[in-house]
Design a protein around this motif. Structure first.
Motif, PDB file in Angstrom:
ATOM      1  N   GLU A 128       0.816  -1.212   0.000  1.00 13.31           N
ATOM      2  CA  GLU A 128       0.000   0.000   0.000  1.00 13.31           C
ATOM      3  C   GLU A 128       0.851   1.264   0.000  1.00 13.31           C
ATOM      4  OE1 GLU A 128      -3.880  -1.794   2.401  1.00 13.31           O
ATOM      5  OE2 GLU A 128      -2.166  -0.989   3.495  1.00 13.31           O
ATOM      6  N   ASN A 129       1.964   1.231   0.731  1.00 10.57           N
ATOM      7  CA  ASN A 129       2.866   2.380   0.731  1.00 10.57           C
ATOM      8  C   ASN A 129       3.325   2.713  -0.680  1.00 10.57           C
ATOM      9  OD1 ASN A 129       4.210   3.956   3.085  1.00 10.57           O
ATOM     10  ND2 ASN A 129       3.636   1.991   3.962  1.00 10.57           N
ATOM     11  N   LEU A 130       3.707   1.674  -1.412  1.00 16.64           N
ATOM     12  CA  LEU A 130       4.208   1.903  -2.762  1.00 16.64           C
ATOM     13  C   LEU A 130       3.078   2.342  -3.697  1.00 16.64           C
ATOM     14  CD1 LEU A 130       6.753  -1.031  -3.218  1.00 16.64           C
ATOM     15  CD2 LEU A 130       7.112   1.251  -2.280  1.00 16.64           C
ATOM     16  N   LEU A 131       1.906   1.798  -3.467  1.00 19.78           N
ATOM     17  CA  LEU A 131       0.763   2.129  -4.324  1.00 19.78           C
ATOM     18  C   LEU A 131       0.350   3.592  -4.131  1.00 19.78           C
ATOM     19  CD1 LEU A 131      -1.141   0.824  -6.370  1.00 19.78           C
ATOM     20  CD2 LEU A 131      -2.724   0.365  -4.491  1.00 19.78           C
ATOM     21  N   VAL A 132       0.241   3.995  -2.866  1.00 20.18           N
ATOM     22  CA  VAL A 132      -0.137   5.380  -2.573  1.00 20.18           C
ATOM     23  C   VAL A 132       0.913   6.329  -3.156  1.00 20.18           C
ATOM     24  CG1 VAL A 132      -0.377   7.070  -0.701  1.00 20.18           C
ATOM     25  CG2 VAL A 132      -1.506   4.846  -0.525  1.00 20.18           C
ATOM     26  N   TYR A 133       2.171   5.937  -3.026  1.00 18.68           N
ATOM     27  CA  TYR A 133       3.244   6.802  -3.527  1.00 18.68           C
ATOM     28  C   TYR A 133       3.217   6.901  -5.051  1.00 18.68           C
ATOM     29  CZ  TYR A 133       7.490   9.402  -2.432  1.00 18.68           C
ATOM     30  OH  TYR A 133       8.403  10.405  -2.231  1.00 18.68           O
ATOM     31  N   SER A 134       2.899   5.792  -5.701  1.00 20.64           N
ATOM     32  CA  SER A 134       2.875   5.815  -7.173  1.00 20.64           C
ATOM     33  C   SER A 134       1.763   6.734  -7.684  1.00 20.64           C
ATOM     34  CB  SER A 134       2.707   4.404  -7.736  1.00 20.64           C
ATOM     35  OG  SER A 134       1.414   3.921  -7.450  1.00 20.64           O
ATOM     36  N   ARG A 135       0.705   6.888  -6.877  1.00 17.03           N
ATOM     37  CA  ARG A 135      -0.368   7.814  -7.287  1.00 17.03           C
ATOM     38  C   ARG A 135       0.135   9.252  -7.353  1.00 17.03           C
ATOM     39  NH1 ARG A 135      -4.932   4.999  -3.677  1.00 17.03           N
ATOM     40  NH2 ARG A 135      -4.387   6.607  -2.162  1.00 17.03           N
ATOM     41  N   TYR A 136       1.068   9.598  -6.469  1.00 13.60           N
ATOM     42  CA  TYR A 136       1.600  10.970  -6.491  1.00 13.60           C
ATOM     43  C   TYR A 136       2.283  11.271  -7.827  1.00 13.60           C
ATOM     44  CZ  TYR A 136       1.092  10.554  -1.379  1.00 13.60           C
ATOM     45  OH  TYR A 136       0.623  10.349  -0.113  1.00 13.60           O
ATOM     46  N   PHE A 137       2.762  10.227  -8.488  1.00 12.51           N
ATOM     47  CA  PHE A 137       3.421  10.420  -9.781  1.00 12.51           C
ATOM     48  C   PHE A 137       2.439  10.303 -10.942  1.00 12.51           C
ATOM     49  CE2 PHE A 137       6.988   9.294  -7.079  1.00 12.51           C
ATOM     50  CZ  PHE A 137       7.980  10.135  -7.534  1.00 12.51           C
ATOM     51  N   GLY A 138       1.190  10.045 -10.604  1.00 17.10           N
ATOM     52  CA  GLY A 138       0.197   9.892 -11.659  1.00 17.10           C
ATOM     53  C   GLY A 138       0.332   8.585 -12.423  1.00 17.10           C
ATOM     54  N   ILE A 139       0.891   7.546 -11.787  1.00 18.43           N
ATOM     55  CA  ILE A 139       1.048   6.257 -12.457  1.00 18.43           C
ATOM     56  C   ILE A 139      -0.272   5.482 -12.358  1.00 18.43           C
ATOM     57  CG2 ILE A 139       2.322   4.075 -12.459  1.00 18.43           C
ATOM     58  CD1 ILE A 139       4.616   5.673 -11.040  1.00 18.43           C
ATOM     59  N   ALA A 140      -0.729   4.950 -13.480  1.00 23.12           N
ATOM     60  CA  ALA A 140      -1.989   4.210 -13.503  1.00 23.12           C
ATOM     61  C   ALA A 140      -1.889   2.976 -12.610  1.00 23.12           C
ATOM     62  CB  ALA A 140      -2.333   3.802 -14.927  1.00 23.12           C
ATOM     63  N   LYS A 141      -3.025   2.588 -12.031  1.00 21.17           N
ATOM     64  CA  LYS A 141      -3.005   1.541 -11.006  1.00 21.17           C
ATOM     65  C   LYS A 141      -2.441   0.211 -11.525  1.00 21.17           C
ATOM     66  CE  LYS A 141      -5.646  -0.487  -7.311  1.00 21.17           C
ATOM     67  NZ  LYS A 141      -6.936  -0.983  -6.839  1.00 21.17           N
ATOM     68  N   ARG A 142      -2.855  -0.190 -12.711  1.00 21.98           N
ATOM     69  CA  ARG A 142      -2.401  -1.485 -13.216  1.00 21.98           C
ATOM     70  C   ARG A 142      -0.880  -1.500 -13.411  1.00 21.98           C
ATOM     71  NH1 ARG A 142      -5.412  -4.269 -18.215  1.00 21.98           N
ATOM     72  NH2 ARG A 142      -7.094  -4.045 -16.713  1.00 21.98           N
ATOM     73  N   GLU A 143      -0.397  -0.431 -14.012  1.00 24.69           N
ATOM     74  CA  GLU A 143       1.045  -0.277 -14.229  1.00 24.69           C
ATOM     75  C   GLU A 143       1.778  -0.261 -12.875  1.00 24.69           C
ATOM     76  OE1 GLU A 143       3.270  -0.084 -16.450  1.00 24.69           O
ATOM     77  OE2 GLU A 143       4.902   1.070 -15.538  1.00 24.69           O
ATOM     78  N   ALA A 144       1.194   0.458 -11.916  1.00 21.98           N
ATOM     79  CA  ALA A 144       1.821   0.565 -10.602  1.00 21.98           C
ATOM     80  C   ALA A 144       1.894  -0.804  -9.937  1.00 21.98           C
ATOM     81  CB  ALA A 144       1.045   1.537  -9.723  1.00 21.98           C
TER      82      ALA A 144
END
Lengths: 305, 262
Positions: free
Chosen positions: A99-115
């Motif tokens: 979850e930490n990595l997922l939440v952080y990837s959102r800050y970069f605007g990375i799409a969920k599947r890619e993340a």
């Protein structure tokens, strides 16, 4: 083919806090694909320099460019290419590793599947796959640092900035981080790090600079710096008056540190032999000169902070 | 990091990723989070509405329990957003270094703060929605007008979130946040037409309350909605809220940038 331009280029970079310069007119270039180290005692200006590169602290003077862009003009574009491992562990304690990595990837605007695909790769890379769904509170210090490294990589950065990446880690955890950093370098990443650990700098860095009081003292490749500033070998003996007199007579380059005298030399065997034959030294040992010798010579032995 | 201007903070759609982080934490720790809005109105309604209300009887022809019901919603709007953006934001900023982690990404500090404020408002919205449900069960608020309290709680929440964030930007440490709690929130809780009408107070005090205590306006609007009783004064209150929200929202971002961008 023209050489690739430097990833980071600083000219007379200066930062004032109030009237005190924290960074005082420093200039350096970080070449692509290298590991570049900033060394220095506390208060040397390393972290301040990192903060300016990371676009979170405006400079007071001089110029700075990261990938040819000015951090004060295009922070979003620069930060898209950056991965940052901070000195302090600032993971979200309520979340699991994933979850930490997922939440952080959102800050970069990375799409969920890619993340999600990327996160599995990264957890494997830092060997935390089986801790995937464990909350941060239950991780050891080494695991947290590894997760911070993984978090800094979610956006596939070209440039990685690490502020004291192995602080407080046991030797195993530290070696693992080093191994990962070399792996990243071999993939073409540029890595900038600050460290207090001279062994770390010596092992990892292609180039480093030693700072003190906001200024650069020396810059170069670690082995060249050692050779230039501490010789190749160190002879250690007890600093009896007899030994000191002897060394003075020899014209040796030495320093008394507590209950030890250290002689910097190219010919350790010769120095040791003469000490034994002429000066009744008691205990004598020789060792290879290290970056630590350079560091202490240049920055002195006075405690900081 | 670019200073930008006071009136045009650097905020993109990415502000919602900050909001989503806080939302996710909130639902992760839902057990502690959902208890207050369920329990609080029951305690107040029984103690004040029924207990004290049996002595008070009516105010301006309104049963006391129905008189204080909207005040409970307004107080919850205030407390939820204010404490989220003071103690909550301060902990994230100072102790957890969450903001540092966020600004190491393409997010701007403006977006981080705006995201916190929007989350504070959302939290008011969630709490007030739950409380309203309880009040409906007690039968002390009107349907359908009081349903408008739900969107209104977001606006009121944004106002108190922004005010709270200004204090967070200025406070030297977490203990000093007690000052605004005691010197600003507690008097407001009591003197905003919450449990008794301001008309019983001297005119000067009343005008001071209307000019300086945001809660008076939030109570006015909420009470109009739960009692379906509208006077033209509601427009003054709505105007006051919109204006103050805009000012404090921008001021909060400005002050936080001054604190954090060094």
């Amino acid at each position: 083919m023209s050489p690739r331009p430097p990833v980071i280029s600083a000219r007379n970079l200066t930062k004032y806090y109030g009237t005190e310069p924290a960074v005082n007119s420093i200039s350096f270039d970080v070449e692509p694909g290298t590991i570049f180290g900033f060394l220095g005692p506390n208060g040397a200006g390393k972290t301040t320099t990192m903060r300016m590169i990371q676009c979170v602290s405006p400079r007071s003077g001089g110029s700075l460019s990261v990938y040819g862009m000015d951090p004060e003009v295009r922070p979003r574009a620069i930060k898209q290419w950056l991965g940052v491992v901070p000195q302090e562990t600032n993971l979200d304690p309520e979340f699991t590793c994933r979850e930490n990595l997922l939440v952080y990837s959102r800050y970069f605007g990375i799409a969920k599947r890619e993340a999600e695909r990327r996160i599995e790769e990264l957890l494997a890379f830092v060997q935390l796959t089986e801790k995937r769904d464990v909350r941060i509170e239950q991780l050891s210090g080494g695991m947290k640092r590894r997760l911070l490294l993984a978090r800094a990589l979610v956006n596939n950065p070209q440039l990685l900035i690490l502020d004291e990446p192995t602080i407080g880690l046991d030797p195993q955890a530290r070696h693992l981080i080093w191994e990962k950093l070399r792996e990243l370098q071999s993939e073409g990443n540029t890595i900038v790090l600050t460290t207090h650990y001279l062994e770390e700098a010596e092992r990892l860095c292609d180039n480093l600079l030693i700072m003190d009081g906001g200024s650069i003292l020396v810059e170069g490749a670690p082995d060249a710096l050692v050779k230039e500033h501490a010789g190749t070998e160190i002879v250690e003996a007890e600093p009896t008056p007899e030994v000191i007199a002897c060394l003075d007579a020899m014209g040796a380059d030495y320093e008394v540190i507590g209950d030890m005298v250290e002689v910097m030399t190219e010919q350790s065997r010769e120095v040791a032999r003469r000490l034994f034959e002429e000066c009744n030294p008691g205990r004598v040992s020789t060792r290879r000169a290290t970056l630590e010798d350079v560091f202490l010579r240049l920055t002195g032995r006075k405690l900081r902070d | 990091m670019r200073p930008g201007s006071f009136l045009t903070p650097d905020i993109s759609r990415a502000v919602w990723t900050v909001w989503r982080r806080n939302r996710d934490v909130f639902f992760k720790t839902y057990r502690v989070n959902f208890l207050p809005p369920l329990l609080e109105p029951v305690l107040y309604l029984v103690a004040l509405g029924i207990g004290l209300g049996s002595f008070v009887g009516e105010i301006d022809g309104i049963m006391y329990i129905r008189y204080i019901a909207p005040a409970l919603l307004a107080i919850s709007t205030m407390n939820t957003a204010f404490f989220e953006c003071t103690y909550g934001s301060f902990v994230r900023m100072y102790y957890m270094k969450t903001f540092d982690a966020m600004v190491a990404t393409p997010l701007t500090i403006d977006e981080v703060i705006a995201g916190e404020l929007l989350w504070g408002a959302t939290r008011s919205f969630i709490y007030v929605s739950i409380m309203l449900l309880i009040l409906l069960v007690f039968g002390v608020v009107d349907i359908p007008a009081s349903l408008l309290v739900i969107p209104f709680s977001f606006a009121g929440g944004l106002l108190f979130a922004s005010i709270g964030m200004c204090f967070t930007a200025l406070t030297p440490g977490i203990d000093e946040l007690n000052y605004p709690s005691f010197l600003f929130i507690t008097p407001m809780f009591l003197f905003s037409g919450t449990f008794f009408p301001l008309s019983v107070l001297p005119d000067t005090v009343r005008y001071l309350a209307l000019a300086l205590l945001p809660l008076t306006h939030v109570v006015t609007v909420t009470r109009s909605l739960t009692l379906t009783h509208f006077s033209p004064f509601i427009f003054v209150s709505l105007g006051w809220i919109v204006l103050a929200t805009a000012v404090f929202f921008l001021l909060a971002i400005h002050l936080m940038k001054k604190r954090l961008v060094t």
